[in-house]
Design an enzyme around this catalytic site. Structure first.
Site, PDB file in Angstrom:
ATOM      1  N   HIS A   1       0.836  -1.206   0.000  1.00 52.87           N
ATOM      2  CA  HIS A   1       0.000   0.000   0.000  1.00 52.87           C
ATOM      3  C   HIS A   1       0.873   1.259   0.000  1.00 52.87           C
ATOM      4  O   HIS A   1       0.927   1.993   0.980  1.00 52.87           O
ATOM      5  CB  HIS A   1      -0.950  -0.009   1.198  1.00 52.87           C
ATOM      6  CG  HIS A   1      -2.007  -1.068   1.104  1.00 52.87           C
ATOM      7  ND1 HIS A   1      -1.873  -2.284   1.735  1.00 52.87           N
ATOM      8  CD2 HIS A   1      -3.183  -1.101   0.433  1.00 52.87           C
ATOM      9  CE1 HIS A   1      -2.949  -3.020   1.465  1.00 52.87           C
ATOM     10  NE2 HIS A   1      -3.750  -2.342   0.673  1.00 52.87           N
ATOM     11  N   ASN A   2       1.540   1.486  -1.110  1.00 53.10           N
ATOM     12  CA  ASN A   2       2.474   2.596  -1.236  1.00 53.10           C
ATOM     13  C   ASN A   2       2.077   3.495  -2.408  1.00 53.10           C
ATOM     14  O   ASN A   2       1.001   3.321  -3.006  1.00 53.10           O
ATOM     15  CB  ASN A   2       3.891   2.053  -1.429  1.00 53.10           C
ATOM     16  CG  ASN A   2       3.932   0.953  -2.489  1.00 53.10           C
ATOM     17  OD1 ASN A   2       3.337   1.082  -3.556  1.00 53.10           O
ATOM     18  ND2 ASN A   2       4.630  -0.131  -2.191  1.00 53.10           N
ATOM     19  N   PHE A   3       2.941   4.442  -2.751  1.00 54.25           N
ATOM     20  CA  PHE A   3       2.592   5.398  -3.809  1.00 54.25           C
ATOM     21  C   PHE A   3       2.444   4.714  -5.167  1.00 54.25           C
ATOM     22  O   PHE A   3       1.600   5.122  -5.973  1.00 54.25           O
ATOM     23  CB  PHE A   3       3.645   6.500  -3.889  1.00 54.25           C
ATOM     24  CG  PHE A   3       3.380   7.484  -4.998  1.00 54.25           C
ATOM     25  CD1 PHE A   3       2.309   8.370  -4.934  1.00 54.25           C
ATOM     26  CD2 PHE A   3       4.192   7.514  -6.120  1.00 54.25           C
ATOM     27  CE1 PHE A   3       2.044   9.264  -5.967  1.00 54.25           C
ATOM     28  CE2 PHE A   3       3.945   8.408  -7.164  1.00 54.25           C
ATOM     29  CZ  PHE A   3       2.865   9.284  -7.076  1.00 54.25           C
TER      30      PHE A   3
ATOM     31  N   HIS B   1      -7.118   7.004  -2.073  1.00 54.97           N
ATOM     32  CA  HIS B   1      -7.882   5.949  -1.407  1.00 54.97           C
ATOM     33  C   HIS B   1      -7.103   5.192  -0.336  1.00 54.97           C
ATOM     34  O   HIS B   1      -7.711   4.547   0.528  1.00 54.97           O
ATOM     35  CB  HIS B   1      -8.431   4.964  -2.440  1.00 54.97           C
ATOM     36  CG  HIS B   1      -7.428   3.940  -2.893  1.00 54.97           C
ATOM     37  ND1 HIS B   1      -6.397   4.240  -3.759  1.00 54.97           N
ATOM     38  CD2 HIS B   1      -7.285   2.623  -2.584  1.00 54.97           C
ATOM     39  CE1 HIS B   1      -5.673   3.167  -3.968  1.00 54.97           C
ATOM     40  NE2 HIS B   1      -6.182   2.170  -3.263  1.00 54.97           N
TER      41      HIS B   1
ATOM     42  N   ALA C   1      -3.585 -18.645  -2.535  1.00 51.45           N
ATOM     43  CA  ALA C   1      -4.176 -17.342  -2.208  1.00 51.45           C
ATOM     44  C   ALA C   1      -4.827 -16.725  -3.428  1.00 51.45           C
ATOM     45  O   ALA C   1      -5.938 -16.173  -3.349  1.00 51.45           O
ATOM     46  CB  ALA C   1      -3.091 -16.415  -1.656  1.00 51.45           C
TER      47      ALA C   1
END
Length: 575
Positions: free
Chosen positions: A282-284, A322, A482
């Site tokens: 969850h980074n740029f 978001h 997964a």
């Protein structure tokens, strides 16, 4: 105890006085006691709240995860912030540590080590103070010493790359001591975001490169490629991604129609970049990936004809914002660990609420307010739509939102604002989990990033004794297993629901997801075969090890004797 000046080296002001009226920063001295010990701290009036809290922690040698509460002489709770009015020794406040978090494992810091590190940091501050007083500036060597002390702390605290949020309950949900977010030394306050000097300087370098790109004309071929789901997001640097985000606003004519000033837009994008943490997933780059897919869907489905300018702005800005300030630990962790984010938002989508709040912190800054020219009615529409779209990315609401959207099939009315909003929420959800719609060489690296973040959280949960989701447990999940479950039960039903109303996504978006399911199903089949082969081999070894060597020797001997006896038929045939 000697007063600690949080801004060492600056000329001291008048202690205990808070009466400056010329607007210049001034020194405040706060007298307090902790138990029977009388203390005092000094800080400058332009410090931010986190810096003031750190000042109190340093004065009392409290840990970074200790929860401090300050009470006045009437025993009323006071907010620890720069707005505290200076007092005197006769009106001392009372400071209490109401929530001290201890390490839960031998891998964490012991109180003795933590006390030693705090002592080193304190001595470094005092040394810096003397140097600055003599030279008037902080030399690079001191910054280097600070970095080394912090690096030592991180190494001692880390367990397989776990951050402070993994070891301690971070009350701000911002992982303030982890490797993915800032420490408090050299902290810079920019429109509500708090980053280390190192991170800020890196972002500043990115922004400087971004500014230089303003004179570069993007080729028509690249602009067209930017609209495609096949766009390779791994080939672009941060500064280039910022430039591409700016180009999206320009090509959608939002800059022109909503009177967005380019310097304002660039400052907004810079603050966004500064507000994403260095988490594995969850980074740029994830922010850019989601926004690029949203941009592609806008062109693919011709949403410009279905939505007004404000709704188009909502889609683009919501995609950009978001996951702002995501700590790398999901809502389940926030709730189970009882972090302040979970307490603040009553366990209801704590991360998504935080992302939206950070977005509007940036948007309310004078220098990055890209919505400043909206009318009050437009602003209300924008804020409401932004919040609802970002909250829709909480996977806990996935089935609810998809079911509602399916109910619109055959009765969708584009003149109905609620219908349009639900469509916007769905398009943001599609963009948020769209990696498998991309070519395999682009999408597969994201799986590794996501698993790394999952394992980081599950390791922390085991350490803290919290529930662990099986799909995040490194001992129970594999990459193909997964992916198969997620694609089969989440992605394909979502994309099929959208394709039922927007046929144009079936081939470029849904088809690659179906192929991805086949790819990971085959990978999972081979993995299970290899696993079974290894198990049979191990079982064979265990069986061999249980046979008595003497019995086996006897069997061999009998077998040899038997083989020497020939049957009558053999004798007759030989004659």
């Amino acid at each position: 105890m000697e007063a600690i000046d949080f801004y060492p080296g600056l000329p001291p002001g008048v202690k205990g006085v808070d009466t400056n009226t010329d607007g210049r920063p001034h020194l405040k001295t706060i007298f307090f006691k902790m138990g029977d010990v009388e203390e005092q701290v000094e800080f400058w009036s332009d410090a931010n709240s986190e810096e003031v809290k750190e000042c109190f922690r340093s004065a009392t040698e409290s840990g970074p995860s200790d929860i401090l509460k300050l009470y006045n002489t009437s025993n009323s709770l006071m907010n620890i912030s720069p707005r505290i009015l200076a007092n005197n020794p006769d009106t001392r406040f009372t400071l209490k540590v109401v929530g001290a978090k201890q390490c839960l494992s031998s891998d964490g810091l012991t109180p003795e080590i933590n006390e030693t590190l705090l002592s080193i940091e304190k001595r470094l501050l005092n040394l810096e103070k003397k140097i600055v007083l003599n030279s008037g500036d902080t030399p690079p060597a001191v910054w280097d010493m600070r970095a080394k002390v912090e690096n030592l702390r991180e190494k001692l605290e880390s367990v397989e790359h776990m951050s402070w949020l993994g070891l301690y309950k971070d009350i701000d949900g911002k992982n303030t001591k982890g490797k993915n977010s800032p420490n408090n030394n050299g902290m810079v306050h920019c429109c509500g975001t708090k980053k280390t000097k190192e991170k800020y300087l890196y972002s500043q370098q990115v922004f400087e490169k971004f500014e230089k790109l303003r004179s570069v004309d993007l080729t028509d071929a690249t602009r067209e490629l930017l609209k495609k789901p096949t766009f390779d997001i791994w080939q672009w640097e941060d500064s280039e991604m910022l430039y591409l985000l700016q180009q999206m606003f320009v090509d959608l004519k939002l800059v022109e129609r909503l009177y967005i000033e380019l310097p304002m837009l660039q400052a907004f994008l810079f603050q966004v970049h500064l507000s994403y943490n260095y988490t594995p997933y969850h980074n740029f780059r994830h922010c850019f990936c989601v926004t690029q897919m949203m941009y592609g869907l806008i062109w693919l489905c011709n949403l410009q004809e279905k939505l007004d300018d404000i709704e188009m702005l909502i889609l683009l800005v919501a995609a950009i914002c978001h996951d702002l300030d995501h700590p790398g630990y999901n809502n389940a962790y926030q709730v189970n660990a009882k972090t302040e984010l979970a307490l603040r938002y009553n366990d209801i989508s704590p991360l998504e609420n935080h992302h939206a709040a950070v977005a509007f912190e940036i948007l309310t800054c004078d220098t990055s307010n890209v919505i400043k020219h909206l009318t009050p009615t437009q602003h209300k529409q924008f804020r409401s739509g932004m919040i609802k779209c970002i909250l829709a990315t909480d996977m806990a609401r996935h089935n609810e939102i998809v079911t509602s959207f399916k109910g619109l099939n055959g009765c969708y009315d584009n003149d109905n604002a609620d219908h349009r909003l639900l469509m916007m929420m769905i398009f943001l959800k599609v963009s948020d989990i769209s990696n498998e719609a991309r070519p395999m060489d682009v999408s597969e690296p994201w799986v590794e990033c996501l698993l790394q973040e999952f394992f980081m959280q599950s390791d922390a949960e085991k350490l803290e004794g919290l529930p662990v989701a099986p799909f995040m447990d490194r001992e129970k999940v594999t990459k193909p297993s997964a992916q198969v479950g997620f694609i089969k039960f989440v992605l394909i039903p979502l994309y099929e629901a959208v394709a039922a109303m927007f046929e144009e996504i079936r081939e470029p978006i849904l088809a690659p997801v179906v192929r991805a399911l086949d790819y990971y199903s085959e990978m999972n089949r081979k993995f299970e075969q290899d696993k079974e082969a290894v198990k049979l081999k191990q079982d064979g070894r265990r069986i061999s090890s249980t046979i008595d060597p003497k019995v086996e020797l006897k069997r061999v001997s009998v077998s040899r004797k038997t083989s020497e006896v020939r049957s009558p038929d053999d004798l007759s045939s030989s004659s």
